[in-house]
Design a protein around this motif. Structure first.
Motif, PDB file in Angstrom:
ATOM      1  N   TYR A  69      52.288  40.315  38.535  1.00  0.00           N
ATOM      2  CA  TYR A  69      51.320  41.484  38.161  1.00  0.00           C
ATOM      3  C   TYR A  69      50.568  42.302  39.117  1.00  0.00           C
ATOM      4  O   TYR A  69      50.608  43.474  39.092  1.00  0.00           O
ATOM      5  CB  TYR A  69      50.313  41.127  36.929  1.00  0.00           C
ATOM      6  N   ALA A  70      50.028  41.524  40.049  1.00  0.00           N
ATOM      7  CA  ALA A  70      49.572  42.150  41.117  1.00  0.00           C
ATOM      8  C   ALA A  70      50.423  43.320  41.819  1.00  0.00           C
ATOM      9  O   ALA A  70      50.077  44.195  42.583  1.00  0.00           O
ATOM     10  CB  ALA A  70      48.892  41.177  42.050  1.00  0.00           C
ATOM     11  N   SER A 125      50.316  46.897  40.882  1.00  0.00           N
ATOM     12  CA  SER A 125      48.918  47.394  40.764  1.00  0.00           C
ATOM     13  C   SER A 125      49.084  48.775  40.983  1.00  0.00           C
ATOM     14  O   SER A 125      49.605  49.339  41.928  1.00  0.00           O
ATOM     15  CB  SER A 125      47.969  46.622  41.808  1.00  0.00           C
ATOM     16  N   THR A 176      47.065  45.940  37.227  1.00  0.00           N
ATOM     17  CA  THR A 176      46.178  46.123  38.417  1.00  0.00           C
ATOM     18  C   THR A 176      46.208  44.740  39.276  1.00  0.00           C
ATOM     19  O   THR A 176      47.023  43.994  38.610  1.00  0.00           O
ATOM     20  CB  THR A 176      44.691  46.014  37.953  1.00  0.00           C
ATOM     21  N   HIS A 177      45.484  44.556  40.284  1.00  0.00           N
ATOM     22  CA  HIS A 177      45.705  43.307  41.077  1.00  0.00           C
ATOM     23  C   HIS A 177      45.388  42.108  40.348  1.00  0.00           C
ATOM     24  O   HIS A 177      45.490  41.122  40.883  1.00  0.00           O
ATOM     25  CB  HIS A 177      45.165  43.485  42.448  1.00  0.00           C
TER      26      HIS A 177
END
Length: 409
Positions: A221-222, A225, A247-248
């Motif tokens: 997911y990071a 970002s 998002t991070h």
């Protein structure tokens, strides 16, 4: 324009008809509407200026209502509670009120109404200017210390500049907001006062809040970002179609904020990453026209290159569409249309836009918002168990509850 108040100072003991704690959307509307009715109020605000949350709403532009607001867009243990307030003060009333004072609405996404050519400061100025004209006092940097019920009403003690001041009024309005954004002065004051007086409270939690991802999935997911995807996001309770932002630390954006109000810890969220289209039909069409097209090339027509590259973890992006097997197609369909996320948690009150839960609506009259157990005490706005969707809905509740209370002061 000067309005003469019909304030009745009984034996010189009363400072105002009512004391309003909180100069947010509800408190400011209540003060103005009370002034229109000839009632004198004093508003106590802990922050150094009124309307702090109004000023940051909509990125400083303030989406001050929503054209589609009804009780259906709100979470409450009693969804019918809102009906009376929304009949007394409608969306049309909000629009007309602001137009009267020079703010015309411009519709943005999904019925959100923003000031046309103006901003949140102009919205706050409508209230502060009216209060000044009508002699309604707004006392900022006023930290309320204690509330005492008396035979005549209420005595409120507050501290300002190191000095303790006492005010006396026949009626008291709790418009203190909720717990989100504590750095702006948000507190649980209304909830503590309610508990002290044995009023029931529906469990509170952050709402309209980003969700976090931890563990082995966090890195995936990071890496995305800053990337946004339009999606349909859902759980067993509800579904929304809006943009999702990676998002991070997890997920944000309108779609995620909306679903967060309906999410509970441990639950899985379903995401359709290509709503209103069928990825299999798109691939089949491409096969019939140009079978040599790589799956990654096809995906780049619908997503950012970064997102396509990240999806290579799950999908055979380097394959031509003509070479995709049935198993590949099944995987592609489930990944795109049935993507599942199990958030670890949320970003808490620091990042939440509103609070879910609050003063149980069964403790209040739906027609007047007066506390049933404590006469002449009123609760309005975010501290009540009424939580709206993203997009101006919570402002509409704040304006409506402020108006309703003012009619009964």
């Amino acid at each position: 324009m000067l309005i003469l108040h019909k304030f009745n100072n009984i034996n010189g003991l009363m400072d105002a008809d009512a004391i309003i704690i909180g100069a947010g959307a509800c408190g400011l509307m209540c003060a103005v509407q009370a002034g229109f009715m000839g009632k004198k109020v004093i508003v106590l605000e802990k922050a150094d200026q009124p309307g702090a949350k109004i000023l940051i709403s909509g990125g400083g532009r303030c989406n001050y209502t929503n054209l589609f607001a009804t009780e259906e867009q709100f979470i409450s243990a009693n969804k019918h509670f809102l009906k009376s307030a929304f009949k007394q003060w409608t969306v049309e009333d909000t629009i007309s009120f602001f137009e009267t004072y020079g703010i015309s609405g411009k519709e943005k996404t999904l019925g959100q109404l923003f000031p046309d050519g103006k901003n949140a400061r102009d919205v706050v100025a409508v209230f502060t200017d009216l209060c000044r004209e009508m002699g309604q006092e707004i006392r900022c940097q006023a930290n309320v210390l204690d509330i005492e019920q008396t035979a005549e009403g209420f005595t409120v003690s507050y501290e300002k500049n190191g000095k303790t001041v006492k005010l006396h009024a026949g009626k008291l309005v709790m418009a203190t907001g909720g717990l989100p954004i504590p750095k702006m002065g948000a507190t649980d004051f209304a909830l503590r006062y309610a508990r002290k007086n044995e009023l029931k409270i529906i469990a509170t939690a952050p709402a309209l809040v980003p969700l976090t991802i931890t563990g082995k999935e966090e890195t995936w997911y990071a890496q995305l970002s800053g990337n946004a995807v339009f999606c349909s996001i859902s759980n067993d309770r509800i579904a929304f179609e809006e943009s999702l932002l990676f998002t991070h630390w997890g997920l944000s954006g309108p779609a995620v904020l909306q679903i967060s109000s309906y999410w509970r810890a441990g639950e899985t969220i379903n995401i359709d990453l290509l709503p209103n289209k069928n990825i299999i039909e798109i691939i089949e069409q491409e096969r019939s026209e140009q079978g040599k097209t790589l799956l990654s090339t096809l995906f780049n027509r619908y997503y950012t290159r970064k997102f396509t590259e990240a999806m290579a973890k799950f999908l055979p992006m380097d394959k031509p569409v003509a070479a995709l097997t049935k198993e590949d197609m099944d995987t592609i369909h489930s990944t795109i249309h049935l993507f599942k996320v199990k958030p670890a948690g949320d970003k808490g009150y620091d990042k939440a836009e509103v609070m879910r839960g609050g003063i149980d609506t069964n403790e209040l009259s739906s027609k007047t918002l007066e506390c049933k157990k404590i006469p002449n005490l009123y609760f309005g706005g975010e501290c009540v168990d009424v939580t709206g969707w993203l997009g101006g809905y919570n402002f509409q509740w704040a304006w409506a509850s402020g108006f309703v209370i003012a009619q009964n002061l």
